[in-house]
Design an enzyme around this catalytic site. Structure first.
Site, PDB file in Angstrom:
ATOM      1  CG  ASP A 134      42.719  19.361  34.282  1.00 22.12           C
ATOM      2  OD1 ASP A 134      41.707  20.094  34.458  1.00 22.12           O
ATOM      3  OD2 ASP A 134      43.743  19.711  35.070  1.00 22.12           O
ATOM      4  CB  SER A 135      42.779  23.448  32.146  1.00 24.59           C
ATOM      5  OG  SER A 135      42.867  23.328  33.600  1.00 24.59           O
TER       6      SER A 135
ATOM      7  CB  CYS B 192      38.584  20.344  33.031  1.00 26.84           C
ATOM      8  SG  CYS B 192      39.001  22.156  33.178  1.00 26.84           S
TER       9      CYS B 192
ATOM     10  CD  GLU C 223      48.685  23.744  36.842  1.00 29.33           C
ATOM     11  OE1 GLU C 223      49.661  23.595  36.117  1.00 29.33           O
ATOM     12  OE2 GLU C 223      47.599  22.796  36.638  1.00 29.33           O
TER      13      GLU C 223
ATOM     14  CB  CYS D 170      38.268  23.582  40.932  1.00 27.14           C
ATOM     15  SG  CYS D 170      39.899  23.935  39.989  1.00 27.14           S
TER      16      CYS D 170
ATOM     17  CG  HIS E  91      44.118  22.342  39.422  1.00 28.88           C
ATOM     18  ND1 HIS E  91      43.352  22.349  38.312  1.00 28.88           N
ATOM     19  CD2 HIS E  91      45.361  22.872  38.884  1.00 28.88           C
ATOM     20  CE1 HIS E  91      43.955  22.292  37.091  1.00 28.88           C
ATOM     21  NE2 HIS E  91      45.228  22.716  37.421  1.00 28.88           N
TER      22      HIS E  91
HETATM   23  N1  DGL Z   1      40.637  22.150  35.683  1.00 34.52           N
HETATM   24  C1  DGL Z   1      39.988  23.546  36.037  1.00 34.52           C
HETATM   25  C2  DGL Z   1      38.668  23.023  36.721  1.00 34.52           C
HETATM   26  O1  DGL Z   1      38.585  21.827  37.084  1.00 34.52           O
HETATM   27  C3  DGL Z   1      40.786  24.391  36.833  1.00 34.52           C
HETATM   28  C4  DGL Z   1      42.149  24.877  36.513  1.00 34.52           C
HETATM   29  C5  DGL Z   1      41.869  25.943  35.291  1.00 34.52           C
HETATM   30  O2  DGL Z   1      41.275  26.901  35.701  1.00 34.52           O
HETATM   31  O3  DGL Z   1      42.058  25.748  34.508  1.00 34.52           O
HETATM   32  O4  DGL Z   1      37.824  23.837  36.696  1.00 34.52           O
END
Ligand code: DGL
Length: 288
Positions: A18-19, A81, A161, A193, A195
């Site tokens: 994930d990011s 992600c 975050e 998303c 998050h």
């Molecule tokens: N992990 C990203 C997603 O699920 C969200 C966070 C980001 O923008 O990096 O789209």
């Protein structure tokens, strides 16, 4: 690109990318569903957010993460992600054809198509995910009667975050994004998303009890279980360990991971890694 991937490695870990920390929601579901599997979670905390970045940048980041996780011996990759799934899944699949890869969009669309009665389905996601229209297509493939409205809700990533998930600031931001969407009377809201599930309590408070809330973590875990089964790659019974890798801020990562996963994780347990482009043909620019 070849991976040197061998399909007989049942004891190898699953890679979860994930990011940032949001993908821990997917990791949690994976661990519940597949407790025997070893896992390596990689959060690209140095470069989060991915949502507003261009497809080329996301593809480059996802390539780097995939190459890194393969160097750690993973047997399957979960793109936990949405933005990376939408922008990079096809490219990564083409470049590493032997590596089983599960993204989060198709499982999320599947859950939404099943949960909605009226077919009026709202999706909130990052800018990149909304612009790509991936959820709309994935839901419409399953239900041609669906009316899908997808809107960006980028600020929720920063709140997650930051760990600001249940206070007045979170509540005000969620209202700002969701009030116009609720005016269209959806009966299902997809958290597109990774998050956003961290804000699920406040989101539920705002949408009320009658709108189904869908996130892809459980259905992604089910898709991973099915894929492992299909390829005879499931681990033998036992308790799988999890490694945590981050590209920045181990202390912060540990703090958030502890609250998101509901178990203590120390900063010392987070491995700090640097991602770099996998080797590719060198193109020398001609000098004048
Ligand atoms: N992990 C990203 C997603 O699920 C969200 C966070 C980001 O923008 O990096 O789209």
């Amino acid at each position: 690109m070849t991976s040197g991937f061998s399909s007989s490695r049942r004891a190898s870990p699953i890679g979860v990318f994930d990011s940032g920390v949001g993908g821990l929601t997917v990791l949690r579901a994976l661990r519940q569903r597949l407790p025997a599997e070893a896992m390596i979670y990689l959060g690209d905390t140095a470069r989060v957010p991915y949502g507003p970045k261009s497809p080329g940048t996301i593809i480059a980041y996802a390539r780097e993460a995939t190459a890194y996780l393969l160097s750690q011996g993973i047997k399957l990759l979960v793109l936990a992600c949405n933005t990376a799934t939408v922008q990079a899944l096809d490219v990564i699949r083409r470049e590493w054809p032997d590596l089983p890869i599960v993204g989060v969009v198709e499982p999320g669309a599947e859950a939404a198509a099943l949960a909605s009665k009226s077919g009026r389905i709202a999706v909130i996601a990052t800018e990149g995910t909304v612009a790509a229209g991936a959820y709309n297509r994935a839901i419409l493939r399953r239900r041609d009667d669906a009316q899908v409205t997808a809107r960006p809700a980028g600020l929720l990533v920063a709140l997650a975050e930051e760990g600001w998930v249940d206070d007045d600031i979170a509540r005000a931001v969620v209202h700002r994004y969701l009030d116009p969407i609720l005016a269209e009377q959806p009966d299902c809201l997809v958290l597109g998303c990774t998050h956003y599930p961290l804000l699920a309590d406040v989101i539920r408070e705002v949408i009320g009890p009658d709108v189904a809330l869908v996130d892809s973590s459980t259905t992604t875990a089910a898709a991973v279980a099915a894929e492992l089964d299909r390829r005879h790659l499931s681990a033998i019974p036992g308790a799988g360990a999890t490694r945590y890798l981050a590209t920045d801020g181990p202390a912060r990562f540990a703090r958030l991971a502890t609250s998101f996963l509901g178990e203590p994780i120390s900063a010392e347990a987070i491995e700090l890694v640097t991602l770099s482009e996998p080797p590719r043909p060198l193109i020398l620019a001609a000098r004048a």
